[in-house]
Write an enzyme that holds these catalytic residues in place. Structure first.
Site, PDB file in Angstrom:
ATOM      1  N   HIS A 186      69.338  71.545  34.079  1.00 54.17           N
ATOM      2  CA  HIS A 186      68.101  71.941  33.401  1.00 54.17           C
ATOM      3  C   HIS A 186      68.318  72.850  32.206  1.00 54.17           C
ATOM      4  CE1 HIS A 186      68.606  75.495  35.980  1.00 54.17           C
ATOM      5  NE2 HIS A 186      67.885  76.149  35.088  1.00 54.17           N
TER       6      HIS A 186
HETATM    7  C1  UD1 Z   1      63.284  78.807  33.153  1.00 53.31           C
HETATM    8  C2  UD1 Z   1      64.196  79.953  32.747  1.00 53.31           C
HETATM    9  C3  UD1 Z   1      65.620  79.626  33.143  1.00 53.31           C
HETATM   10  C4  UD1 Z   1      65.724  79.268  34.596  1.00 53.31           C
HETATM   11  C5  UD1 Z   1      64.743  78.176  34.936  1.00 53.31           C
HETATM   12  C6  UD1 Z   1      64.760  77.979  36.423  1.00 53.31           C
HETATM   13  C7  UD1 Z   1      63.604  81.209  30.738  1.00 53.31           C
HETATM   14  C8  UD1 Z   1      63.914  81.417  29.311  1.00 53.31           C
HETATM   15  N1  UD1 Z   1      64.178  80.154  31.309  1.00 53.31           N
HETATM   16  O1  UD1 Z   1      63.664  77.678  32.391  1.00 53.31           O
HETATM   17  O2  UD1 Z   1      66.438  80.765  32.904  1.00 53.31           O
HETATM   18  O3  UD1 Z   1      67.037  78.825  34.859  1.00 53.31           O
HETATM   19  O4  UD1 Z   1      63.427  78.579  34.537  1.00 53.31           O
HETATM   20  O5  UD1 Z   1      64.226  76.803  36.846  1.00 53.31           O
HETATM   21  O6  UD1 Z   1      62.866  81.977  31.309  1.00 53.31           O
HETATM   22  N2  UD1 Z   1      57.343  73.018  33.617  1.00 53.31           N
HETATM   23  C9  UD1 Z   1      56.517  72.300  34.448  1.00 53.31           C
HETATM   24  N3  UD1 Z   1      56.078  72.927  35.580  1.00 53.31           N
HETATM   25  C10 UD1 Z   1      56.391  74.195  35.920  1.00 53.31           C
HETATM   26  C11 UD1 Z   1      57.225  74.906  35.044  1.00 53.31           C
HETATM   27  C12 UD1 Z   1      57.696  74.311  33.901  1.00 53.31           C
HETATM   28  O7  UD1 Z   1      56.203  71.153  34.195  1.00 53.31           O
HETATM   29  O8  UD1 Z   1      55.947  74.673  36.975  1.00 53.31           O
HETATM   30  C13 UD1 Z   1      57.877  72.340  32.409  1.00 53.31           C
HETATM   31  C14 UD1 Z   1      57.036  72.609  31.173  1.00 53.31           C
HETATM   32  O9  UD1 Z   1      57.005  71.432  30.439  1.00 53.31           O
HETATM   33  C15 UD1 Z   1      57.849  73.641  30.433  1.00 53.31           C
HETATM   34  C16 UD1 Z   1      59.292  73.298  30.824  1.00 53.31           C
HETATM   35  O10 UD1 Z   1      59.190  72.804  32.158  1.00 53.31           O
HETATM   36  O11 UD1 Z   1      57.646  73.588  29.061  1.00 53.31           O
HETATM   37  C17 UD1 Z   1      60.216  74.488  30.774  1.00 53.31           C
HETATM   38  O12 UD1 Z   1      59.700  75.612  31.528  1.00 53.31           O
HETATM   39  P1  UD1 Z   1      60.113  77.119  31.125  1.00 53.31           P
HETATM   40  O13 UD1 Z   1      59.617  78.064  32.125  1.00 53.31           O
HETATM   41  O14 UD1 Z   1      59.768  77.378  29.702  1.00 53.31           O
HETATM   42  O15 UD1 Z   1      61.678  77.082  31.136  1.00 53.31           O
HETATM   43  P2  UD1 Z   1      62.666  76.477  32.215  1.00 53.31           P
HETATM   44  O16 UD1 Z   1      63.462  75.404  31.567  1.00 53.31           O
HETATM   45  O17 UD1 Z   1      61.923  76.165  33.456  1.00 53.31           O
HETATM   46  N1  UDP Z   2      66.486  75.124  44.211  1.00 53.99           N
HETATM   47  C1  UDP Z   2      65.527  74.589  45.076  1.00 53.99           C
HETATM   48  N2  UDP Z   2      65.169  73.279  44.904  1.00 53.99           N
HETATM   49  C2  UDP Z   2      65.727  72.491  43.948  1.00 53.99           C
HETATM   50  C3  UDP Z   2      66.686  73.055  43.066  1.00 53.99           C
HETATM   51  C4  UDP Z   2      67.028  74.388  43.219  1.00 53.99           C
HETATM   52  O1  UDP Z   2      65.034  75.271  45.964  1.00 53.99           O
HETATM   53  O2  UDP Z   2      65.365  71.317  43.878  1.00 53.99           O
HETATM   54  C5  UDP Z   2      66.851  76.550  44.378  1.00 53.99           C
HETATM   55  C6  UDP Z   2      68.320  76.832  44.540  1.00 53.99           C
HETATM   56  O3  UDP Z   2      68.721  76.709  45.885  1.00 53.99           O
HETATM   57  C7  UDP Z   2      68.417  78.248  44.027  1.00 53.99           C
HETATM   58  C8  UDP Z   2      67.402  78.289  42.898  1.00 53.99           C
HETATM   59  O4  UDP Z   2      66.501  77.204  43.161  1.00 53.99           O
HETATM   60  O5  UDP Z   2      68.032  79.167  45.047  1.00 53.99           O
HETATM   61  C9  UDP Z   2      68.064  78.114  41.564  1.00 53.99           C
HETATM   62  O6  UDP Z   2      67.072  77.961  40.591  1.00 53.99           O
HETATM   63  P1  UDP Z   2      67.327  77.207  39.205  1.00 53.99           P
HETATM   64  O7  UDP Z   2      68.529  76.353  39.299  1.00 53.99           O
HETATM   65  O8  UDP Z   2      66.035  76.594  38.823  1.00 53.99           O
HETATM   66  O9  UDP Z   2      67.536  78.418  38.202  1.00 53.99           O
HETATM   67  P2  UDP Z   2      68.827  79.255  37.738  1.00 53.99           P
HETATM   68  O10 UDP Z   2      69.503  79.782  38.940  1.00 53.99           O
HETATM   69  O11 UDP Z   2      69.675  78.350  36.902  1.00 53.99           O
HETATM   70  O12 UDP Z   2      68.234  80.323  36.881  1.00 53.99           O
END
Ligand code: UD1
Ligand code: UDP
Length: 406
Positions: A234
């Site tokens: 991601h």
């Molecule tokens: C965010 C964090 C990242 C973390 C990740 C965990 C920042 C800068 N990034 O990235 O560090 O690793 O979360 O998963 O804070 N969206 C949905 N539904 C949701 C949330 C998001 O559809 O519930 C989609 C939206 O299109 C959105 C995109 O995902 O624009 C990205 O979401 P965003 O929170 O901006 O960043 P992440 O890539 O999720």
């Molecule tokens: N995780 C989860 N379901 C999924 C993928 C990840 O519960 O389908 C959990 C994972 O076990 C960990 C956390 O989400 O506890 C990690 O989050 P993510 O990879 O979104 O973010 P990052 O750690 O890169 O910030």
């Protein structure tokens, strides 16, 4: 004492849940020895709404037995500036009305930085009085400023009064940046507290049966009764550029010989697959494309933990999953050029493969044959949150921790 704990995005929930539990334990009737040494604490849980889908947020409250948030800001998605700004605007109102003594932020997402920044500038009585800011998971550094999380980490650490660190590298990074030793606490890893507290429940998950695979009974890697690989991607640097994303996917054919590949696809990634026309790499289950990587919706925490524990190998660009696989002894291939969690490589089961397809293939081959499960890093023992709450409580009670501008 009122401690406000901020969550916003998926990886925050597992880091915050043990803190809430530690507070409940020190207030409740079955209070541990910790209770004798702490004053009564009121926890206020604030959810910014950075993540909002049931599969990215709601399900974690059930799986981790988190209480419903006291305050939900509902900010949703947006550019970095829009999302960070909106969280700041709303969080300022919250903090001024609730007036917590402490604000705890966890991890490295936009919600983390936004709330730390608000807490650092707010003034309770016009005299500069503000809450103490504690950062849980401080000190991690990828040294890659093109990563939005690295900017969030550095700034949050420098705004925080008290820094709780998960691994030794974090202590060294903070000292190197001139943060004074008395602000730094090597407390351990609250994400691992959640993992250890949830393992039994995760063992009862029906996910393996639902996916038609079965585990090896003990979670040790390499010799599962039915081998499969687990994939998550991601990071914007991997999935927001068609060429990079497509290169990474091309390397994953290396996984195919070993059984099914399950891909828990983040919403960002799901959007890019459609936008870049990369559907042919995937199996969408009932919706066609039987060959290739089997796409799953983001999984609940317990299901994901179960699937991770029994996987032959995990391929990921997640931060937290590098740590969890190390704790579970499951080989992990990290599809990134660097990691802010070096202990997962030096002690654990992680290798950093980069994003070059040849290097990813080599790393997968090596990890599939891996013998030995690495070792669990120091203080990843399930008690990090208790240490954090005790430190916070003691230092504040003794007046040792006034916010910097009080
Ligand atoms: C965010 C964090 C990242 C973390 C990740 C965990 C920042 C800068 N990034 O990235 O560090 O690793 O979360 O998963 O804070 N969206 C949905 N539904 C949701 C949330 C998001 O559809 O519930 C989609 C939206 O299109 C959105 C995109 O995902 O624009 C990205 O979401 P965003 O929170 O901006 O960043 P992440 O890539 O999720
Ligand atoms: N995780 C989860 N379901 C999924 C993928 C990840 O519960 O389908 C959990 C994972 O076990 C960990 C956390 O989400 O506890 C990690 O989050 P993510 O990879 O979104 O973010 P990052 O750690 O890169 O910030």
């Amino acid at each position: 004492m009122k401690i406000m704990i901020v969550v916003g995005a998926r990886p925050n929930f597992m880091k915050a849940a043990p803190l809430i539990r530690a507070i409940q334990n020190c207030n409740g009737p079955t209070a541990s020895a910790l209770a004798d040494r702490t004053e009564r604490i009121q926890a206020v849980l604030v959810h910014t709404g950075q993540h909002y889908d049931e599969a990215m947020s709601g399900s974690f409250f059930t799986d981790l037995a988190l209480p419903k948030p006291d305050l939900y800001l509902g900010v949703g998605s947006g550019s970095h500036a829009v999302q960070t700004g909106e969280i700041m605007r709303l969080f300022e109102q919250v903090i001024l009305s609730e007036r917590p003594e402490v604000v705890v932020v966890v991890g490295d997402v936009n919600s983390t930085l936004a709330c730390a920044l608000v807490a650092s500038k707010v003034s309770y009585d016009g005299d500069g009085g503000r809450p103490v800011i504690a950062h849980v998971e401080a000190g991690l550094r990828s040294l890659d400023r093109s990563m939005p999380e690295e900017v969030n980490r550095v700034l949050t650490d420098h705004l925080s009064d008290l820094l709780f660190v998960t691994e030794e590298s974090g202590v060294q990074n903070l000292l190197h940046e001139g943060i004074s030793e008395e602000r730094i606490h090597f407390a351990g890893n609250t994400m691992i507290d959640s993992l250890l507290a949830s393992e039994e429940k995760a063992d009862r998950s029906s996910i393996l049966g639902r996916l038609g695979v079965h585990g090896n009974g003990n979670g040790a890697n390499g010799n599962s009764a039915m081998k499969y690989a687990l994939l998550t991607l991601h990071r914007p640097s991997n999935v927001d550029c068609r060429e990079t994303f497509s290169n990474i996917l091309s390397a994953l054919d290396e996984l195919m010989g070993a059984g099914p590949v399950f891909f828990s696809a983040h919403p960002r990634t799901r959007k890019r697959i459609a936008e870049f026309g990369l559907e042919s790499h995937f199996d969408f289950g009932d919706r066609g494309g039987r060959n290739g990587i089997r796409i799953l919706e983001p999984l609940g925490y317990l299901d994901f933990l179960c699937l991770m524990k029994h996987a032959a190998v995990v391929v990921t660009d997640s931060g937290g999953i590098q740590e969890e696989t190390t704790c579970l002894g499951v080989p992990c291939v990290t599809v990134r050029e660097n990691t802010e969690r070096p202990v997962t490589v030096s002690k654990g089961t992680n290798v950093i493969a980069g994003t070059n397809p040849r290097k990813i293939r080599e790393a997968i081959q090596m990890q599939m044959k891996r013998r030995g499960n690495g070792s669990v890093p120091e203080k990843w023992d399930g008690h990090a949150a208790e240490r954090i709450i005790e430190t916070l409580s003691t230092r504040i009670r003794k007046g040792q921790l006034e916010s910097a501008n009080k």
